[in-house]
Design a protein around this motif. Structure first.
Motif, PDB file in Angstrom:
ATOM      1  N   ASN A  70       0.793  -1.230   0.000  1.00 56.67           N
ATOM      2  CA  ASN A  70       0.000   0.000   0.000  1.00 56.67           C
ATOM      3  C   ASN A  70       0.826   1.281   0.000  1.00 56.67           C
ATOM      4  O   ASN A  70       0.295   2.365   0.199  1.00 56.67           O
ATOM      5  CB  ASN A  70      -0.996   0.035   1.166  1.00 56.67           C
ATOM      6  CG  ASN A  70      -2.083  -1.011   1.014  1.00 56.67           C
ATOM      7  OD1 ASN A  70      -2.335  -1.472  -0.099  1.00 56.67           O
ATOM      8  ND2 ASN A  70      -2.707  -1.388   2.106  1.00 56.67           N
ATOM      9  N   GLY A  71       2.124   1.149  -0.204  1.00 61.32           N
ATOM     10  CA  GLY A  71       2.949   2.354  -0.351  1.00 61.32           C
ATOM     11  C   GLY A  71       2.761   2.939  -1.730  1.00 61.32           C
ATOM     12  O   GLY A  71       2.341   2.259  -2.663  1.00 61.32           O
ATOM     13  N   GLY A  72       3.076   4.223  -1.886  1.00 54.88           N
ATOM     14  CA  GLY A  72       2.961   4.860  -3.191  1.00 54.88           C
ATOM     15  C   GLY A  72       3.928   6.011  -3.265  1.00 54.88           C
ATOM     16  O   GLY A  72       4.980   5.988  -2.633  1.00 54.88           O
ATOM     17  N   PHE A  73       3.558   7.040  -4.044  1.00 59.05           N
ATOM     18  CA  PHE A  73       4.375   8.240  -4.056  1.00 59.05           C
ATOM     19  C   PHE A  73       4.349   8.842  -2.658  1.00 59.05           C
ATOM     20  O   PHE A  73       3.331   8.789  -1.957  1.00 59.05           O
ATOM     21  CB  PHE A  73       3.841   9.247  -5.069  1.00 59.05           C
ATOM     22  CG  PHE A  73       3.893   8.753  -6.480  1.00 59.05           C
ATOM     23  CD1 PHE A  73       5.098   8.705  -7.165  1.00 59.05           C
ATOM     24  CD2 PHE A  73       2.739   8.317  -7.119  1.00 59.05           C
ATOM     25  CE1 PHE A  73       5.145   8.231  -8.471  1.00 59.05           C
ATOM     26  CE2 PHE A  73       2.780   7.833  -8.425  1.00 59.05           C
ATOM     27  CZ  PHE A  73       3.982   7.796  -9.100  1.00 59.05           C
ATOM     28  N   PHE A  74       5.455   9.440  -2.249  1.00 56.47           N
ATOM     29  CA  PHE A  74       5.582   9.829  -0.841  1.00 56.47           C
ATOM     30  C   PHE A  74       6.525  11.028  -0.732  1.00 56.47           C
ATOM     31  O   PHE A  74       7.581  11.052  -1.353  1.00 56.47           O
ATOM     32  CB  PHE A  74       6.165   8.627  -0.076  1.00 56.47           C
ATOM     33  CG  PHE A  74       6.163   8.783   1.419  1.00 56.47           C
ATOM     34  CD1 PHE A  74       4.971   8.918   2.118  1.00 56.47           C
ATOM     35  CD2 PHE A  74       7.355   8.780   2.138  1.00 56.47           C
ATOM     36  CE1 PHE A  74       4.976   9.038   3.511  1.00 56.47           C
ATOM     37  CE2 PHE A  74       7.358   8.893   3.519  1.00 56.47           C
ATOM     38  CZ  PHE A  74       6.173   9.026   4.202  1.00 56.47           C
ATOM     39  N   ILE A  75       6.098  12.014   0.030  1.00 51.65           N
ATOM     40  CA  ILE A  75       7.025  13.102   0.373  1.00 51.65           C
ATOM     41  C   ILE A  75       7.648  12.729   1.706  1.00 51.65           C
ATOM     42  O   ILE A  75       6.996  12.769   2.746  1.00 51.65           O
ATOM     43  CB  ILE A  75       6.303  14.465   0.476  1.00 51.65           C
ATOM     44  CG1 ILE A  75       5.573  14.781  -0.842  1.00 51.65           C
ATOM     45  CG2 ILE A  75       7.294  15.567   0.802  1.00 51.65           C
ATOM     46  CD1 ILE A  75       4.841  16.111  -0.836  1.00 51.65           C
TER      47      ILE A  75
END
Lengths: 376, 376, 376
Positions: free
Chosen positions: A48-53
């Motif tokens: 469930n990870g994705g683009f991330f700051i």
């Protein structure tokens, strides 16, 4: 022309400056095990990870008078909850009172980095690997705490600390040749939870060889008591635990070949899955990194390889989660002038992390990690 | 004088600028039904509403180098909870890398507007109606998401986009003539909740007629999967739903008579009160607006009339709440130079909105809505 | 040279300025009773308290046009929870529209201080005692609310208000000679919880005697209804209570001997431990302070003594907690030029504070309180 003519008072924008940086990541390529995660490193690892700051920083700083230097650094990628991300929260808010005109002796008040470990002091803006190593970052999650710190460094060494950053050699900045601090000890942005402050001290020195090569070595130690959070399944009857460590550092700055290693040992709370309780246990671990800083046209490419090992608890995680970490990272940073950096790392990870909720959890896996960093 | 003399590096305040705006509202006058509310529009509608800061924005932006443009926009009217309002939270935090010297090709990283719909791209600082229309704003609540976006626009059209804003014609700004993006898809400031990014694309073009009139038309579409939140009474066994739409836009800029309409159709999760479950259903809706931009002395008055219709779910609300909306707004904006705007709208609203907690809920009512906007 | 030559538009940094201050505290020395606490004053009093950032402020303000003045003040020491401290949250976000060219008549929109009480109007940056007194701060916890306020002051008195701050005499700033406001009434950063705004009015005047001594006197009053939060043990069946007060102020500015006193009476919700219910009760209380402002070389030392008494409820605390407060503070502020202030106070406290959870709670104790303040 008189030398006594009155000088116009400085404008606010000449005393204070604003700058910052941000890191945007994606961790899901070439992933072999989506159950492998690292809460302390980067919450966008795995399922469930994705683009991330990962970090978004705006730094307000400046010498606002002859004796007062301020540094206020909010992070704009702080997460109150899954549905309230990207809140602004302070990382640093410290105020340096210089005790002498040359600013060799300083008192620092507020929330700032706890002087323990080189990688902890080095800004994430400069670090090669995406995350700090667990063995030396676990004592000071988020690197910071709230208290009063004394720093001393001779003016000449203060200049050398500054050069090690401005030159691109990825120094730590100036946290003194000698440091002594008193702080709450529950880590940054958490309320104090007992009646005793932690105490930390550090000695570091950047030796310059005749050929120009700079080598920095450090010793550091801290002690205090830490109050952990527990799952209901945890059978421990107390929450307040001894928390102390001592560590050593050596850094050979990349001119162009560099080497960096840190190691520490100590005692602290650690979950024991056999007894289903948190108890004080010995801990130890460290990391070693080799890097090569190569100029390519106007820009720099820096390949690196880093190995870390950690055997101990993480006091700031639920139950003081137990860890056995053996991670290898092979990566490279590509730096475009001073405004853009792209880092790719292939991570080969072997992690056991266990708490009262998940008392048997060993994850092995590999993944490609990508980061675009923007400096402003 | 040599043309080769070194140029002083720009000061931080010449590279970065700070500006902002704020909207203070009151919605309780001439109200006929205090049960009529609109969660997505303005939480101070209806019962227990009062004075309200709908938006408070501070924008840190600038061309920080020849190829990097940054835009960091915190909102200071974000509400963690009823007793922790006015927190600072990011709306935009994006970083544009220009791929060519004319900046016709750009890669955008970070959280920014998803290029879907004209009204979504247009800043709330410029919009006439107090809130965006449900049919075209429901796909991208808060308009933004986290990812990587590619934009292309010829330099001439980039200038036209800029003119449409600077002239006061209330353009959208430059989101490219062509846009393609990959983003998490759970809407801004929420963690990704599945393993698939959303994909969006948009084509728009502002045609300039010989008489100077500018007309912009657009096509846009996106697809992905969305994970909803559910009430315990919701009988749905899954949370991950198809989420896709396609829409069309036409804007005749008010020189001085303007017209603006958007329509979209698609599929997405929607609560079904008959089966007490959330399921994938077809959705459709749009809005049309007529406005007249009148100069009065140095200032502008712009009366407008807007009608919206929406029949579908709102995926970002609990249970993907079901909506049937038929709203008419009659209003006018009074703009005092560039620093103050006052808008009054009479809203005639007919809204059915149903979830597992409130499966039978049809509200009809009228109210006067007032907004003071301050630009700085 | 023509006087009609066009003037370059002001740069953003000439219209807007950024400044701030921060207060770092430690309250645990010479403490005689760790159960003695004061939630409204300082959450680091007593048991488990430690180093604490009581206030961290960054102020963005300026005359952004001939008629609009903005003031946006986030606090960076706001705590969402024990494990999410140092979030950024708005204290002030107000926008002043001047109704005349001399700015004698102003309309203020947004969240700002409610004009009730001198100590409430005076900035914490200037106040001598570490915390505001309970009797006059309890009506407006955090001093602020969201609404619309009208202020009037003659230009000459506006200058005097400004002088009282710039001279270091610790004035209140300009909240008008006459003030009238409408606001939500649930205190700052909380949503409105009923359908009635509060109303407040204040008259104040800073008289200047022939010898230069300035004496300010004020009258203020407000009325409204307040919705409290209740423990489950609280037997009250309603939550919405009458909330009204009237108060008087006298301030003799320290030239060098100063005196300051405020008193107020009213009605509001108050927990009754005998009936275990919250009910409307009469309340009253005030404080008096004597101070001496002494120049020592270039700097100022200001010893002071302050006594406060309060008998009533605190509507913004759970159950409208009942209070009987008798506190004596003896302290001194040492001001180093304009950038650093150190305050030490010995507090002799006698506090009864009771709610449904702790219906019998009387605490007596003494402690030394230390504060370092940094201005930038």
């Amino acid at each position: 022309q008189s030398t006594e003519k009155t000088v116009a008072p400085k404008k606010w924008y000449e005393k204070i400056s604003i700058r910052g940086y941000a890191q945007v990541r994606y961790n899901r390529l070439l992933e072999t095990n989506e159950k492998l995660k690292c809460e302390q490193c980067d919450r966008s690892w795995g399922e469930n990870g994705g683009f991330f700051i990962r970090r978004g920083r705006v730094i307000i700083s400046g010498d606002v008078s002859e004796r007062l230097y301020i540094y206020v650094q909010p992070d704009f990628a702080s997460n109150v909850s899954g549905s309230f991300q990207h809140a602004l929260q302070i990382r640093d808010a410290y105020f340096d009172l210089a005790l002498d005109a040359k600013k060799e002796y300083r008192l620092r008040f507020g929330q700032s980095k706890v002087p323990y470990g080189f990688e902890n002091m080095q800004s994430s803006q400069n670090r090669l690997s995406l995350d700090r190593a667990d063995p030396t970052n676990s004592p000071v999650s988020n690197e910071r705490d709230l208290g009063v710190f004394f720093y001393w460094a001779p003016a000449k060494i203060r200049e050398r600390f500054a050069y090690l950053v401005s030159s691109g050699l990825k120094g730590s900045g100036d946290y003194g040749v000698f440091a002594l601090g008193f702080y709450n000890g529950q880590n940054s942005n958490r309320t104090e939870a007992n009646n005793e402050p932690h105490v930390v001290s550090r000695v570091t020195y950047p030796f310059q060889l005749k050929n120009g090569q700079i080598i920095e070595t450090s010793l550091q130690a801290y002690t205090g008591k830490y109050v952990i959070e527990k799952n209901t399944k945890n059978k421990a009857t107390v929450s307040d635990f001894i928390d102390r460590r001592v560590g050593a550092t050596v850094v050979v700055y990349p001119q162009p070949l560099g080497f960096q290693a840190e190691y520490n040992v100590g005692q602290g709370p650690q979950f024991n899955p056999e007894t289903m309780t948190t108890e004080v246990r010995n801990l130890h671990g460290g990391y070693a990194q080799v890097m090569w800083r190569q100029k390519v046209n106007d820009n720099f490419v820096t390949p690196f390889i880093k190995y870390q090992y950690y055997n101990g608890g993480k006091k700031h995680e639920i139950d003081a989660r137990s860890y056995l970490v053996k991670d290898l990272e092979i990566g490279a940073e590509w730096q475009l002038k001073n405004y853009f950096e792209f880092t790719a790392t292939y991570t080969i990870s072997n992690r056991t992390y266990e708490d009262a909720n998940l008392p048997d959890n060993h994850q092995i896996g590999n993944l490609l990690r990508l980061q675009a960093q923007f400096n402003f």
